[in-house]
Design a protein around this motif. Structure first.
Motif, mmCIF file in Angstrom:
data_model
loop_
_atom_site.group_PDB
_atom_site.id
_atom_site.type_symbol
_atom_site.label_atom_id
_atom_site.label_comp_id
_atom_site.label_asym_id
_atom_site.label_seq_id
_atom_site.Cartn_x
_atom_site.Cartn_y
_atom_site.Cartn_z
ATOM 1 N N ALA A 1 0.823 -1.212 0.000
ATOM 2 C CA ALA A 1 0.000 0.000 0.000
ATOM 3 C C ALA A 1 0.855 1.258 0.000
ATOM 4 O O ALA A 1 1.939 1.299 0.585
ATOM 5 C CB ALA A 1 -0.928 0.008 1.212
ATOM 6 N N CYS B 1 -4.753 0.186 -8.960
ATOM 7 C CA CYS B 1 -4.824 0.085 -7.503
ATOM 8 C C CYS B 1 -6.258 0.197 -7.004
ATOM 9 O O CYS B 1 -7.060 0.955 -7.559
ATOM 10 C CB CYS B 1 -3.999 1.197 -6.848
ATOM 11 S SG CYS B 1 -2.238 1.143 -7.196
ATOM 12 N N HIS B 2 -6.574 -0.538 -5.949
ATOM 13 C CA HIS B 2 -7.780 -0.285 -5.178
ATOM 14 C C HIS B 2 -7.508 0.928 -4.291
ATOM 15 O O HIS B 2 -6.365 1.152 -3.860
ATOM 16 C CB HIS B 2 -8.139 -1.490 -4.312
ATOM 17 C CG HIS B 2 -8.366 -2.752 -5.091
ATOM 18 N ND1 HIS B 2 -9.514 -2.985 -5.824
ATOM 19 C CD2 HIS B 2 -7.593 -3.850 -5.243
ATOM 20 C CE1 HIS B 2 -9.447 -4.179 -6.382
ATOM 21 N NE2 HIS B 2 -8.282 -4.727 -6.055
ATOM 22 N N ARG C 1 -11.728 -1.921 -10.224
ATOM 23 C CA ARG C 1 -11.100 -1.732 -8.919
ATOM 24 C C ARG C 1 -12.120 -1.151 -7.931
ATOM 25 O O ARG C 1 -13.113 -0.564 -8.317
ATOM 26 C CB ARG C 1 -9.889 -0.794 -9.025
ATOM 27 C CG ARG C 1 -8.734 -1.404 -9.812
ATOM 28 C CD ARG C 1 -8.176 -2.619 -9.094
ATOM 29 N NE ARG C 1 -7.069 -3.260 -9.793
ATOM 30 C CZ ARG C 1 -7.194 -4.297 -10.611
ATOM 31 N NH1 ARG C 1 -8.407 -4.806 -10.854
ATOM 32 N NH2 ARG C 1 -6.139 -4.837 -11.181
ATOM 33 N N ILE D 1 3.745 4.653 -7.517
ATOM 34 C CA ILE D 1 3.039 3.419 -7.882
ATOM 35 C C ILE D 1 3.888 2.601 -8.847
ATOM 36 O O ILE D 1 4.040 1.382 -8.692
ATOM 37 C CB ILE D 1 1.665 3.730 -8.516
ATOM 38 C CG1 ILE D 1 0.716 4.348 -7.486
ATOM 39 C CG2 ILE D 1 1.040 2.446 -9.083
ATOM 40 C CD1 ILE D 1 -0.616 4.802 -8.073
ATOM 41 N N ALA E 1 -4.718 6.551 -9.212
ATOM 42 C CA ALA E 1 -4.538 5.241 -8.597
ATOM 43 C C ALA E 1 -5.376 4.168 -9.283
ATOM 44 O O ALA E 1 -4.895 3.055 -9.554
ATOM 45 C CB ALA E 1 -4.891 5.316 -7.113
ATOM 46 N N LYS F 1 4.951 -0.903 -7.475
ATOM 47 C CA LYS F 1 3.957 -1.874 -7.948
ATOM 48 C C LYS F 1 2.907 -2.159 -6.861
ATOM 49 O O LYS F 1 2.481 -3.297 -6.648
ATOM 50 C CB LYS F 1 4.618 -3.186 -8.374
ATOM 51 C CG LYS F 1 5.701 -3.028 -9.422
ATOM 52 C CD LYS F 1 5.119 -2.521 -10.735
ATOM 53 C CE LYS F 1 6.135 -2.567 -11.875
ATOM 54 N NZ LYS F 1 7.260 -1.651 -11.698
ATOM 55 N N ALA F 2 2.461 -1.105 -6.194
ATOM 56 C CA ALA F 2 1.529 -1.236 -5.065
ATOM 57 C C ALA F 2 0.167 -1.756 -5.508
ATOM 58 O O ALA F 2 -0.275 -1.535 -6.639
ATOM 59 C CB ALA F 2 1.365 0.107 -4.362
ATOM 60 N N ASP F 3 -0.506 -2.443 -4.583
ATOM 61 C CA ASP F 3 -1.863 -2.948 -4.806
ATOM 62 C C ASP F 3 -2.924 -1.933 -4.392
ATOM 63 O O ASP F 3 -4.010 -1.897 -4.972
ATOM 64 C CB ASP F 3 -2.104 -4.219 -3.980
ATOM 65 C CG ASP F 3 -1.062 -5.286 -4.228
ATOM 66 O OD1 ASP F 3 -0.929 -5.687 -5.401
ATOM 67 O OD2 ASP F 3 -0.397 -5.708 -3.261
ATOM 68 N N LEU F 4 -2.607 -1.144 -3.351
ATOM 69 C CA LEU F 4 -3.594 -0.257 -2.738
ATOM 70 C C LEU F 4 -3.048 1.150 -2.619
ATOM 71 O O LEU F 4 -1.831 1.348 -2.479
ATOM 72 C CB LEU F 4 -3.948 -0.718 -1.316
ATOM 73 C CG LEU F 4 -4.183 -2.196 -1.034
ATOM 74 C CD1 LEU F 4 -4.380 -2.402 0.461
ATOM 75 C CD2 LEU F 4 -5.397 -2.676 -1.812
ATOM 76 N N VAL F 5 -3.956 2.121 -2.635
ATOM 77 C CA VAL F 5 -3.606 3.495 -2.285
ATOM 78 C C VAL F 5 -4.554 3.962 -1.192
ATOM 79 O O VAL F 5 -5.782 3.845 -1.327
ATOM 80 C CB VAL F 5 -3.691 4.446 -3.494
ATOM 81 C CG1 VAL F 5 -3.586 5.911 -3.043
ATOM 82 C CG2 VAL F 5 -2.581 4.129 -4.497
#
Length: 349
Positions: A5, A95-96, A122, A66, A90, A70-74
């Protein structure tokens, strides 16, 4: 699965998010903060030092962080005027997103984010933490039980005098946009009805240290003939209410009052003869699900569970926009002096 995140916006409010994650072992095991984004690098660096986030990538451009992490969430904790750019960036990057409230700076931007979340597949949800507390969950459970009959009215008082300093004291419609949305959202949750219309009077009272709109009085019409009234001020010195407001729920058979803290009282009509028939006390049970009563931590947990299950979180943007519509309806009413019908987000173009 552990989610990576990025925390976007590293001011004072971000600390509450990080403490919430750390307070819940399941969240702490599920989320790794890999990036910090803030226009002021020093602010992000101080946050990283305070919370031991030494390995987090720090930057001022969300898209670059990002791409690097390589993040999944913000986690979006920026000021409302920056929200659309942050969330849209995002979502487009895959990203979610979990946002601070309000979910957007306008209904049109909110509707656009709903469409974009659907387009990108997302989740975009909003951290309406004050519906995730024990008192609000108890109110909803009590109403659903039918103990006081059919709900007909919700009445809330909110009177405090916080001296924040900073951006709030320069905001337009500060009470309605920054604080009253909590009570509006909670009332909508407790009633479990759609907001249909509003009439609102907004003032900046004598003695106010805010630039604009530190007090408001609003009457909302919900579906099924439920009325919700709100009286509030953010510059009311003296004996204050709870941050959660003082509540009175009126039903066809009785009433419940809650002081916003620990005190609940509920009663239905008694059987005494005469003008006033007395009353009989009714028990107010605790929340049905204790895990839903931990504020920020409960919202974040609901968000993570939704990503894993593919189901919508409780505060998904397509639902939360109805609370935003209550705020902007009240603001429009205050500006025009007219009763304003509240459009569903589907009607926003």
């Amino acid at each position: 699965m552990k989610f990576s995140a990025i925390l976007c916006g590293c001011g004072a409010m971000s600390k509450g998010w990080l403490r919430a994650i750390a307070s819940n072992p399941e969240l702490a095991d599920s989320i790794a903060i890999v990036g910090l984004v803030d226009l002021n690098r020093e602010t992000a660096e101080k946050l990283a030092a305070e919370f031991g986030l030494d390995g987090a990538v720090i930057g001022s451009e969300l898209s670059e962080v990002i791409a690097t992490t390589k993040a999944d969430l913000v986690f979006d904790i920026v000021i409302p005027t920056a929200r659309y750019d942050v969330v849209s960036t995002a979502l487009r990057a895959g990203c979610h997103v979990l946002s601070e409230k309000p979910m957007a700076a306008s209904l049109a931007e909110g509707a656009a984010l709903i469409d974009l979340a659907a387009e990108t597949g997302r989740i975009h949800a909003v951290i309406q933490n004050r519906r995730f507390i024990s008192g609000i969950r108890r109110l909803r459970r009590f109403v659903d039980s039918g103990a006081i009959g059919e709900l007909t009215g919700i009445h809330c008082d909110f009177f405090l005098a916080p001296h924040f300093g900073g951006f709030r004291e320069e905001m337009d419609n500060v009470l309605l946009l920054d604080m009253a949305i909590h009570t509006f959202d909670a009332a909508r949750f407790v009633a479990n009805r759609k907001p249909l219309a509003v009439y609102c009077v907004e003032r900046n009272p004598k003695g106010s240290w805010y630039r604009h709109g530190a007090s408001a009085n609003a009457i909302f019409e919900f579906s099924d003939d439920i009325v919700f009234t709100y009286r509030g001020s953010w510059c009311a010195e003296g004996e204050r209410t709870s941050w959660e407001s003082q509540w009175r729920l009126v039903g066809s058979k009785g009433m419940l009052t809650w002081d916003g803290d620990e005190n609940f009282k509920a009663a239905v009509a008694g059987e005494e003869p005469g003008l006033l028939r007395g009353s009989a006390s009714v028990n107010v049970p605790g929340p049905e699900h204790e895990e839903e009563t931990h504020g920020h931590a409960s919202v974040i947990a609901d968000f993570i569970a939704a990503i894993r299950s593919g189901k919508q979180p409780e505060t998904v943007n397509s639902d939360n926009i109805r609370s935003l519509a209550m705020v902007f309806g009240a603001i429009e009413s205050a500006k025009t002096g007219r009763r304003i019908e509240i459009s569903a987000w589907e009607d926003v173009t």
